[in-house]
Design an enzyme around this catalytic site. Structure first.
Site, PDB file in Angstrom:
ATOM      1  CD  GLU A 192      -2.915   6.974   8.164  1.00 44.80           C
ATOM      2  OE1 GLU A 192      -2.505   8.285   7.119  1.00 44.80           O
ATOM      3  OE2 GLU A 192      -3.916   6.448   8.112  1.00 44.80           O
ATOM      4  CG  ASP A 251      19.167 -12.877 -19.640  1.00 45.85           C
ATOM      5  OD1 ASP A 251      19.086 -12.436 -17.917  1.00 45.85           O
ATOM      6  OD2 ASP A 251      19.874 -13.171 -19.891  1.00 45.85           O
ATOM      7  NE  ARG A 284       8.273 -13.402 -13.042  1.00 51.51           N
ATOM      8  CZ  ARG A 284       9.636 -13.107 -14.492  1.00 51.51           C
ATOM      9  NH1 ARG A 284      10.808 -12.575 -13.943  1.00 51.51           N
ATOM     10  NH2 ARG A 284       9.914 -13.679 -15.476  1.00 51.51           N
ATOM     11  N   PRO A 323       6.218   3.282   1.996  1.00 49.35           N
ATOM     12  CG  PRO A 323       4.111   5.456   1.396  1.00 49.35           C
ATOM     13  CD  PRO A 323       4.642   4.114   2.449  1.00 49.35           C
TER      14      PRO A 323
HETATM   15  C1  JFT Z   1       1.874   2.044   2.039  1.00 52.46           C
HETATM   16  C2  JFT Z   1       2.852   1.747   0.452  1.00 52.46           C
HETATM   17  C3  JFT Z   1       3.638   1.620  -0.887  1.00 52.46           C
HETATM   18  C4  JFT Z   1       4.841   0.662  -0.582  1.00 52.46           C
HETATM   19  C5  JFT Z   1       3.349   0.563   3.313  1.00 52.46           C
HETATM   20  C6  JFT Z   1       2.355   0.866   5.978  1.00 52.46           C
HETATM   21  C7  JFT Z   1       0.635   1.788   5.572  1.00 52.46           C
HETATM   22  C8  JFT Z   1      -0.438   3.226   4.542  1.00 52.46           C
HETATM   23  C9  JFT Z   1      -0.342   4.879   4.277  1.00 52.46           C
HETATM   24  C10 JFT Z   1      -0.523   5.441   3.221  1.00 52.46           C
HETATM   25  C11 JFT Z   1      -0.227   6.795   2.516  1.00 52.46           C
HETATM   26  C12 JFT Z   1       1.205   7.301   3.729  1.00 52.46           C
HETATM   27  C13 JFT Z   1       1.185   4.789   4.283  1.00 52.46           C
HETATM   28  C14 JFT Z   1       1.272   1.442   3.494  1.00 52.46           C
HETATM   29  C15 JFT Z   1       2.815   1.822   1.688  1.00 52.46           C
HETATM   30  C16 JFT Z   1       3.509   1.931  -2.338  1.00 52.46           C
HETATM   31  C17 JFT Z   1       3.837   0.296   2.016  1.00 52.46           C
HETATM   32  C18 JFT Z   1       2.779   0.894   4.159  1.00 52.46           C
HETATM   33  N1  JFT Z   1       0.724   2.250   4.503  1.00 52.46           N
HETATM   34  N2  JFT Z   1       2.036   6.444   4.648  1.00 52.46           N
HETATM   35  N3  JFT Z   1       2.033   2.960  -0.321  1.00 52.46           N
HETATM   36  N4  JFT Z   1       2.611   3.302  -1.371  1.00 52.46           N
HETATM   37  N5  JFT Z   1       4.541   2.371  -3.181  1.00 52.46           N
HETATM   38  N6  JFT Z   1       5.745   0.003  -0.432  1.00 52.46           N
HETATM   39 CL1  JFT Z   1       2.891   0.359   7.194  1.00 52.46          CL
END
Ligand code: JFT
Length: 203
Positions: A93, A146, A131, A66
């Protein structure tokens, strides 16, 4: 689509279990955060061992997170030409920061909302890239992309038969056969839709 792409030899997707790169009895890949705090953090050793055993000189190592750079069609096009991409997608996390500093080439987020794990984000990332591989989609793909990336507008509304459904009529101009008028109508509707749903694309 992934199945079709692999059958066509357009690419190969391999999924790896990080626990294969642990040496302890319980195949532990996470631990408590230094300094205290909620939840668990992914340990560096299995991630370094996994990536170092899988990567080639041509690999790009991507971490779904995130905190990453926002994924968009420009990034999808960039990654679609990479010969080899390794995607790290954990489910705790977070990840020990030494992985980000010394192993990862790009931190990417699919959007500003919180998922429970990185594998869900990785599916989105992979789909957008697959894709774009030559031979995966027909000609319908490039035209659609495009219009999004070059006009910078959302697509105009589309209709199909019947011309009237529950009393709701398809816009007359689309039935008229006047190609210039249809093009002008679509342009106006694209602008209206973009202003209403995605004003950020106009500024
Ligand atoms: C959340 C993620 C993305 C993307 C990788 C991993 C663990 C859970 C988490 C929950 C709250 C805070 C981690 C992930 C994402 C997105 C990606 C992980 N968590 N930190 N959450 N939202 N847009 N890309 Cl490893």
């Amino acid at each position: 689509m992934m199945g079709r792409a692999q059958e066509a030899g357009a690419l190969l997707l391999q999924i790896h279990d990080l626990r294969a790169w642990t040496h302890d009895r319980h195949h532990v890949v996470d631990d408590a955060p230094f300094g205290g705090g909620q939840g668990m953090v992914m340990k560096p050793e299995p991630l370094f061992a996994a990536v170092e055993s899988l990567r080639t000189d041509a690999s790009m190592v991507v971490l779904m997170t995130p905190q990453g750079r926002r994924f968009d069609q420009v990034l999808a096009r960039e990654f679609s030409t990479a010969p080899h991409v390794i995607i790290i997608c954990g489910h705790y996390e977070g990840i020990d920061h030494r992985v980000i500093e010394h192993l990862v080439d790009a931190e990417i987020s699919i959007g500003d909302y919180v998922l429970t794990n990185g594998a869900i984000a990785a599916v989105v990332f992979v789909d957008a890239i697959v894709r774009l591989q030559p031979g995966v989609l027909g000609h319908e793909q490039s035209a659609a992309d495009d219009s999004f990336s070059s006009s910078g507008l959302l697509e105009a509304p589309q209709y199909t038969r019947p011309a009237e459904f529950r009393g709701w009529k398809v816009p007359e101009v689309l039935l008229s056969g006047h190609h210039a008028e249809i093009a002008a109508w679509r342009q106006r509707e694209a602008q209206r839709r973009t202003r209403e749903n995605r004003p950020d694309l106009l500024s």
